[in-house]
Design a protein around this motif. Structure first.
Motif, PDB file in Angstrom:
ATOM      1  N   ARG A  82       0.866  -1.177   0.000  1.00 63.09           N
ATOM      2  CA  ARG A  82       0.000   0.000   0.000  1.00 63.09           C
ATOM      3  C   ARG A  82       0.898   1.221   0.000  1.00 63.09           C
ATOM      4  N   GLY A  83       0.479   2.236  -0.741  1.00 59.26           N
ATOM      5  CA  GLY A  83       1.308   3.422  -0.768  1.00 59.26           C
ATOM      6  C   GLY A  83       0.738   4.545  -1.604  1.00 59.26           C
ATOM      7  N   LEU A  84       1.598   5.506  -1.869  1.00 64.72           N
ATOM      8  CA  LEU A  84       1.277   6.687  -2.657  1.00 64.72           C
ATOM      9  C   LEU A  84       1.601   6.390  -4.122  1.00 64.72           C
ATOM     10  N   PRO A  85       0.640   6.577  -5.041  1.00 67.06           N
ATOM     11  CA  PRO A  85       0.880   6.252  -6.446  1.00 67.06           C
ATOM     12  C   PRO A  85       2.046   7.040  -7.034  1.00 67.06           C
ATOM     13  N   THR A  86       2.862   6.379  -7.833  1.00 61.81           N
ATOM     14  CA  THR A  86       3.978   7.027  -8.506  1.00 61.81           C
ATOM     15  C   THR A  86       4.091   6.515  -9.931  1.00 61.81           C
ATOM     16  N   ALA A  87       5.055   7.038 -10.662  1.00 59.54           N
ATOM     17  CA  ALA A  87       5.279   6.709 -12.073  1.00 59.54           C
ATOM     18  C   ALA A  87       3.961   6.886 -12.834  1.00 59.54           C
ATOM     19  N   HIS A  88       3.617   5.933 -13.683  1.00 59.52           N
ATOM     20  CA  HIS A  88       2.403   6.083 -14.494  1.00 59.52           C
ATOM     21  C   HIS A  88       1.118   6.015 -13.669  1.00 59.52           C
ATOM     22  N   SER A  89       1.192   5.661 -12.408  1.00 66.62           N
ATOM     23  CA  SER A  89       0.012   5.580 -11.545  1.00 66.62           C
ATOM     24  C   SER A  89      -0.350   6.924 -10.924  1.00 66.62           C
ATOM     25  N   HIS A  90       0.536   7.915 -11.020  1.00 58.16           N
ATOM     26  CA  HIS A  90       0.244   9.259 -10.510  1.00 58.16           C
ATOM     27  C   HIS A  90      -0.953   9.809 -11.295  1.00 58.16           C
ATOM     28  N   TRP A 105       4.935   4.289  -3.889  1.00 58.41           N
ATOM     29  CA  TRP A 105       5.975   4.411  -2.872  1.00 58.41           C
ATOM     30  C   TRP A 105       5.342   3.860  -1.602  1.00 58.41           C
ATOM     31  N   PRO A 106       5.891   2.826  -1.007  1.00 61.73           N
ATOM     32  CA  PRO A 106       5.274   2.242   0.184  1.00 61.73           C
ATOM     33  C   PRO A 106       5.072   3.278   1.281  1.00 61.73           C
ATOM     34  N   SER A 107       3.874   3.257   1.858  1.00 59.49           N
ATOM     35  CA  SER A 107       3.541   4.180   2.935  1.00 59.49           C
ATOM     36  C   SER A 107       2.365   3.618   3.728  1.00 59.49           C
ATOM     37  N   PRO A 108       2.444   3.661   5.061  1.00 55.50           N
ATOM     38  CA  PRO A 108       1.328   3.176   5.868  1.00 55.50           C
ATOM     39  C   PRO A 108       0.049   3.982   5.643  1.00 55.50           C
ATOM     40  N   GLY A 110      -0.882   5.083   2.743  1.00 61.07           N
ATOM     41  CA  GLY A 110      -1.279   4.916   1.351  1.00 61.07           C
ATOM     42  C   GLY A 110      -2.597   4.193   1.197  1.00 61.07           C
ATOM     43  N   SER A 111      -3.315   4.545   0.139  1.00 64.98           N
ATOM     44  CA  SER A 111      -4.627   3.935  -0.105  1.00 64.98           C
ATOM     45  C   SER A 111      -4.637   3.045  -1.346  1.00 64.98           C
ATOM     46  N   ILE A 112      -3.548   3.035  -2.095  1.00 66.99           N
ATOM     47  CA  ILE A 112      -3.476   2.273  -3.347  1.00 66.99           C
ATOM     48  C   ILE A 112      -2.578   1.053  -3.152  1.00 66.99           C
ATOM     49  N   LEU A 113      -3.021  -0.077  -3.686  1.00 58.14           N
ATOM     50  CA  LEU A 113      -2.212  -1.289  -3.656  1.00 58.14           C
ATOM     51  C   LEU A 113      -1.501  -1.407  -4.997  1.00 58.14           C
ATOM     52  N   GLY A 114      -0.177  -1.534  -4.936  1.00 56.40           N
ATOM     53  CA  GLY A 114       0.588  -1.653  -6.175  1.00 56.40           C
ATOM     54  C   GLY A 114       1.980  -2.177  -5.906  1.00 56.40           C
ATOM     55  N   GLN A 115       2.746  -2.302  -6.981  1.00 55.40           N
ATOM     56  CA  GLN A 115       4.125  -2.752  -6.849  1.00 55.40           C
ATOM     57  C   GLN A 115       4.957  -1.614  -6.262  1.00 55.40           C
ATOM     58  N   ALA A 116       5.778  -1.965  -5.281  1.00 51.25           N
ATOM     59  CA  ALA A 116       6.574  -0.967  -4.576  1.00 51.25           C
ATOM     60  C   ALA A 116       7.740  -0.490  -5.435  1.00 51.25           C
ATOM     61  N   ILE A 117       7.915   0.826  -5.473  1.00 49.11           N
ATOM     62  CA  ILE A 117       9.077   1.470  -6.084  1.00 49.11           C
ATOM     63  C   ILE A 117       9.813   2.163  -4.944  1.00 49.11           C
ATOM     64  N   GLU A 118      11.090   1.885  -4.826  1.00 46.52           N
ATOM     65  CA  GLU A 118      11.890   2.497  -3.757  1.00 46.52           C
ATOM     66  C   GLU A 118      12.020   3.995  -4.011  1.00 46.52           C
ATOM     67  N   PRO A 119      11.580   4.835  -3.056  1.00 48.60           N
ATOM     68  CA  PRO A 119      11.759   6.283  -3.211  1.00 48.60           C
ATOM     69  C   PRO A 119      13.243   6.646  -3.235  1.00 48.60           C
TER      70      PRO A 119
END
Length: 167
Positions: A82-90, A105-108, A110-119
């Motif tokens: 769960r995290g904040l959307p990034t890349a094409h998911s923004h 970007w993983p974050s407690p 966050g409301s979106i489930l996706g593949q984690a990208i390291e900030p």
């Protein structure tokens, strides 16, 4: 160069030539004054900012972001989180790119489930949540780090427009 150096430079660009101090950058990015100072020194050495540490060399930075960042600060999509959307998911990038797979970007909080990208650095999510423009620029950088060719071309075009139209 360290990954947070890119974020410091991007943040300076979003300040639109306002008068700022090291503590302003440090507070808005959730890093220490000394980390900002050291970051600016590295950026002067790399030719990405002037000796006065106020004016980012936009052409040099853009070249580095487009051609070097994916090699110096690569990223691989990781586990589902769960995290904040990034890349094409923004949200901004979803107007150009559609995908069934979300990147976050993983974050407690966050409301979106996706593949984690390291900030690029530890407090990036906090900084991005308080600054929409910084968030959009960092998401564009993640497209360059993990995107496919078409996605990267879109991100490069948007970065060029943003970096050269910021006054």
């Amino acid at each position: 160069m360290r990954p947070q150096d890119i974020v410091v430079l991007i943040k300076i660009l979003t300040m639109y030539n306002e008068s700022w101090q090291l503590k302003d950058l440090a507070n808005s990015l959730y890093i220490s004054n000394s980390e900002v100072s050291e970051s600016l020194e590295r950026s002067v050495y790399a030719g990405l900012i002037d000796f006065g540490k106020r004016n980012v060399h936009r052409g040099n930075l853009l070249d580095f972001l487009i051609y070097g960042m994916k090699y110096v600060f690569p990223a691989q999509p990781g586990i589902l989180a769960r995290g904040l959307p990034t890349a094409h998911s923004h949200p901004f990038l979803q107007t150009f790119i559609s995908s069934d797979q979300a990147y976050v970007w993983p974050s407690p909080s966050g409301s979106i489930l996706g593949q984690a990208i390291e900030p690029l650095y530890a407090n990036q999510v906090k900084a991005a949540q308080g600054d929409d423009e910084l968030y959009r620029l960092l998401a564009l950088l993640d497209v360059i780090r993990v995107g496919k060719l078409r996605e990267k071309n879109i991100a490069e075009k948007e970065l060029k427009e943003i970096l050269y139209h910021v006054t």
